[in-house]
Design a protein around this motif. Structure first.
Motif, PDB file in Angstrom:
ATOM      1  N   ALA A   1      51.326 115.585 127.891  1.00  0.00           N
ATOM      2  CA  ALA A   1      50.860 115.591 126.506  1.00  0.00           C
ATOM      3  C   ALA A   1      49.583 114.799 126.277  1.00  0.00           C
ATOM      4  N   LEU A   2      49.193 113.935 127.222  1.00  0.00           N
ATOM      5  CA  LEU A   2      48.109 112.994 126.939  1.00  0.00           C
ATOM      6  C   LEU A   2      47.423 112.561 128.230  1.00  0.00           C
ATOM      7  N   ARG A   3      46.107 112.450 128.143  1.00  0.00           N
ATOM      8  CA  ARG A   3      45.334 111.826 129.221  1.00  0.00           C
ATOM      9  C   ARG A   3      44.965 110.424 128.729  1.00  0.00           C
ATOM     10  N   ARG A   4      45.551 109.409 129.348  1.00  0.00           N
ATOM     11  CA  ARG A   4      45.425 108.050 128.825  1.00  0.00           C
ATOM     12  C   ARG A   4      44.871 107.106 129.881  1.00  0.00           C
ATOM     13  N   ILE A   5      43.923 106.301 129.456  1.00  0.00           N
ATOM     14  CA  ILE A   5      43.404 105.203 130.266  1.00  0.00           C
ATOM     15  C   ILE A   5      43.675 103.917 129.498  1.00  0.00           C
ATOM     16  N   ALA A   6      44.375 102.984 130.113  1.00  0.00           N
ATOM     17  CA  ALA A   6      44.649 101.682 129.500  1.00  0.00           C
ATOM     18  C   ALA A   6      43.721 100.662 130.135  1.00  0.00           C
ATOM     19  N   LEU A   7      42.743 100.195 129.367  1.00  0.00           N
ATOM     20  CA  LEU A   7      41.758  99.234 129.859  1.00  0.00           C
ATOM     21  C   LEU A   7      42.194  97.833 129.439  1.00  0.00           C
ATOM     22  N   TYR A   8      42.484  96.997 130.409  1.00  0.00           N
ATOM     23  CA  TYR A   8      42.984  95.652 130.114  1.00  0.00           C
ATOM     24  C   TYR A   8      41.860  94.613 130.068  1.00  0.00           C
ATOM     25  N   SER A   9      40.869  94.795 130.909  1.00  0.00           N
ATOM     26  CA  SER A   9      39.759  93.846 130.928  1.00  0.00           C
ATOM     27  C   SER A   9      38.545  94.512 131.555  1.00  0.00           C
ATOM     28  N   GLY A  10      37.365  93.984 131.224  1.00  0.00           N
ATOM     29  CA  GLY A  10      36.147  94.470 131.850  1.00  0.00           C
ATOM     30  C   GLY A  10      35.461  95.573 131.071  1.00  0.00           C
ATOM     31  N   GLU A  11      34.829  96.488 131.818  1.00  0.00           N
ATOM     32  CA  GLU A  11      33.987  97.524 131.213  1.00  0.00           C
ATOM     33  C   GLU A  11      34.069  98.797 132.031  1.00  0.00           C
ATOM     34  N   ILE A  12      34.064  99.941 131.341  1.00  0.00           N
ATOM     35  CA  ILE A  12      34.084 101.237 132.014  1.00  0.00           C
ATOM     36  C   ILE A  12      33.064 102.173 131.369  1.00  0.00           C
ATOM     37  N   LEU A  13      32.640 103.133 132.149  1.00  0.00           N
ATOM     38  CA  LEU A  13      31.855 104.264 131.636  1.00  0.00           C
ATOM     39  C   LEU A  13      32.613 105.531 131.996  1.00  0.00           C
ATOM     40  N   ILE A  14      32.801 106.408 131.022  1.00  0.00           N
ATOM     41  CA  ILE A  14      33.538 107.657 131.222  1.00  0.00           C
ATOM     42  C   ILE A  14      32.647 108.838 130.896  1.00  0.00           C
ATOM     43  N   THR A  15      32.622 109.796 131.800  1.00  0.00           N
ATOM     44  CA  THR A  15      32.063 111.114 131.510  1.00  0.00           C
ATOM     45  C   THR A  15      33.238 112.087 131.512  1.00  0.00           C
ATOM     46  N   THR A  16      33.571 112.618 130.363  1.00  0.00           N
ATOM     47  CA  THR A  16      34.784 113.419 130.247  1.00  0.00           C
ATOM     48  C   THR A  16      34.559 114.829 130.797  1.00  0.00           C
ATOM     49  N   ALA A  17      35.673 115.469 131.128  1.00  0.00           N
ATOM     50  CA  ALA A  17      35.668 116.867 131.574  1.00  0.00           C
ATOM     51  C   ALA A  17      36.641 117.648 130.702  1.00  0.00           C
ATOM     52  N   GLN A  18      36.419 118.960 130.622  1.00  0.00           N
ATOM     53  CA  GLN A  18      37.323 119.797 129.848  1.00  0.00           C
ATOM     54  C   GLN A  18      38.671 119.873 130.542  1.00  0.00           C
ATOM     55  N   ASP A  19      39.727 119.687 129.778  1.00  0.00           N
ATOM     56  CA  ASP A  19      41.063 119.702 130.351  1.00  0.00           C
ATOM     57  C   ASP A  19      41.430 121.117 130.796  1.00  0.00           C
ATOM     58  N   SER A  20      42.014 121.210 131.997  1.00  0.00           N
ATOM     59  CA  SER A  20      42.403 122.532 132.512  1.00  0.00           C
ATOM     60  C   SER A  20      43.688 123.041 131.879  1.00  0.00           C
ATOM     61  N   GLN A  21      44.452 122.149 131.265  1.00  0.00           N
ATOM     62  CA  GLN A  21      45.706 122.575 130.631  1.00  0.00           C
ATOM     63  C   GLN A  21      45.432 123.110 129.221  1.00  0.00           C
ATOM     64  N   GLN A  22      46.301 124.006 128.803  1.00  0.00           N
ATOM     65  CA  GLN A  22      46.245 124.558 127.451  1.00  0.00           C
ATOM     66  C   GLN A  22      47.597 124.418 126.783  1.00  0.00           C
ATOM     67  N   PRO A  23      47.644 123.882 125.588  1.00  0.00           N
ATOM     68  CA  PRO A  23      46.480 123.357 124.860  1.00  0.00           C
ATOM     69  C   PRO A  23      45.930 122.091 125.522  1.00  0.00           C
TER      70      PRO A  23
END
Length: 335
Positions: free
Chosen positions: A157-179
């Motif tokens: 049901a969900l694509r989740r990233i839990a960031l606890y500390s620091g820094e990230i850069l994300i380049t998202t992609a289209q999800d292959s699942q539908q919906p």
């Protein structure tokens, strides 16, 4: 900076330097009882002295320099499994902090304790000075900056990233699942929902900084206060209860993904604060040179080389009281 704030900064800098110098005196082989008594008088003379001493002890704990049989016993009891684990350094740091200056209560009494402990056991992370790139299960790209910890949890049901500390850069992609499943980043202060985008998230104890380079991101503070959609070209800070106003982002701020810093008329004190994230210990800036401006490109592979370059191009010198206590100050005038 007004005169009052400048005076406060200068006073704090001088007291920190005094504390570091006292630490060096007491650690020396020829330290005498008279030195200990003089230090005690200095330590007890002011709350600011005691606070500065705690800070020096905390920094030194990163390098496991604090002696004492209790510390050695505690570390030995961690066990062989922990000694082989990448989290051993963090566990050592916590123990040493708990054994010195009563800092343990300050750490474990924080509201974000649960978040901090989760970071110690995170699936993914980087050490101080390290930068990593990962490919996400959906084909997206994720960069982890220095001293970052996070978990990745992709469910039906969900694509989740839990960031606890620091820094990230994300380049998202289209999800292959539908919906398509929403992609969210959970931080201490709330949740970010990606709307087809490229963005960075940087955490601190007080607030989270979101910078959007492509697409849009929805911000939702943990304790309410509404939501806001941030469009490309803007960044803002938010905490658990409120969302700040957006302002233009710095296109050079993602240079860390290429293992470099690229200041553009950045103040020296701000630059050193940024550089300090990539090395252990204290990296300070004397108030009299804080206003100097920097431009250029500085590779992060060797932070000592960066400091040497500053000394070669600016009217400053690099002063080292210890391997882990470095300050940049005004170069002495030539006679």
């Amino acid at each position: 900076m007004n005169s009052a704030r400048r005076a406060d900064a200068e006073s704090e800098y001088l007291v920190l330097q005094e504390a570091a110098e006292w630490f060096a005196v007491l650690r020396a082989d020829d330290a005498a009882l008279a030195d200990q008594l003089e230090w005690q008088r200095w330590h007890d003379a002011s709350p600011s002295h005691r606070a500065a001493w705690r800070r020096v002890e905390a920094v030194s704990a990163e390098f496991q320099l604090l002696p004492g049989e209790p510390a050695r016993i505690a570390l030995d009891e961690v066990g062989p499994r922990a000694r082989n684990d990448g989290r051993r350094a963090a566990i050592k740091g916590v123990m040493l902090l708990c054994l010195t200056a009563g800092l343990g209560g300050a750490v474990f009494g924080r509201r974000d304790t649960r978040n901090w402990l989760a970071g110690l056991n995170a699936q993914q992370g980087t050490r101080v000075g390290d930068i990593r790139q990962l490919v996400l299960a959906d084909g997206g790209a994720l960069w982890l900056n220095t001293n970052t910890s996070l978990d990745i949890d992709y469910t039906p049901a969900l694509r989740r990233i839990a960031l606890y500390s620091g820094e990230i850069l994300i380049t998202t992609a289209q999800d292959s699942q539908q919906p398509a499943r929403p992609l969210v980043v959970d931080v201490l202060h709330g949740r970010l929902r990606a709307l087809g985008t490229r963005f960075t998230v940087r955490t601190s104890a007080d607030a989270t900084l979101l910078s959007v380079y492509e697409g849009k991101v929805q911000v939702e503070p943990r304790e309410g206060g509404g939501t806001r959609i941030v469009a490309a070209g803007a960044q803002l800070r938010f905490d658990a209860a409120s969302i700040g106003q957006p302002y233009p982002l710095d296109d050079n701020a993602t240079a860390w993904t290429e293992h470099r810093l690229m200041p553009d008329q950045m103040r020296l004190d701000d630059f050193l604060a940024e550089l300090s994230r990539y090395r252990r210990g204290h990296l300070g800036c004397a108030p009299e040179v804080a206003h100097l401006r920097l431009v250029g490109s500085y590779p992060l592979a060797d932070t000592d080389r960066i400091l040497a370059a500053l000394a070669a191009t600016l009217p400053v010198r690099v002063r080292r009281l210890h391997d882990w206590w470095v300050t940049v100050e005004a170069a002495p005038l030539e006679k």
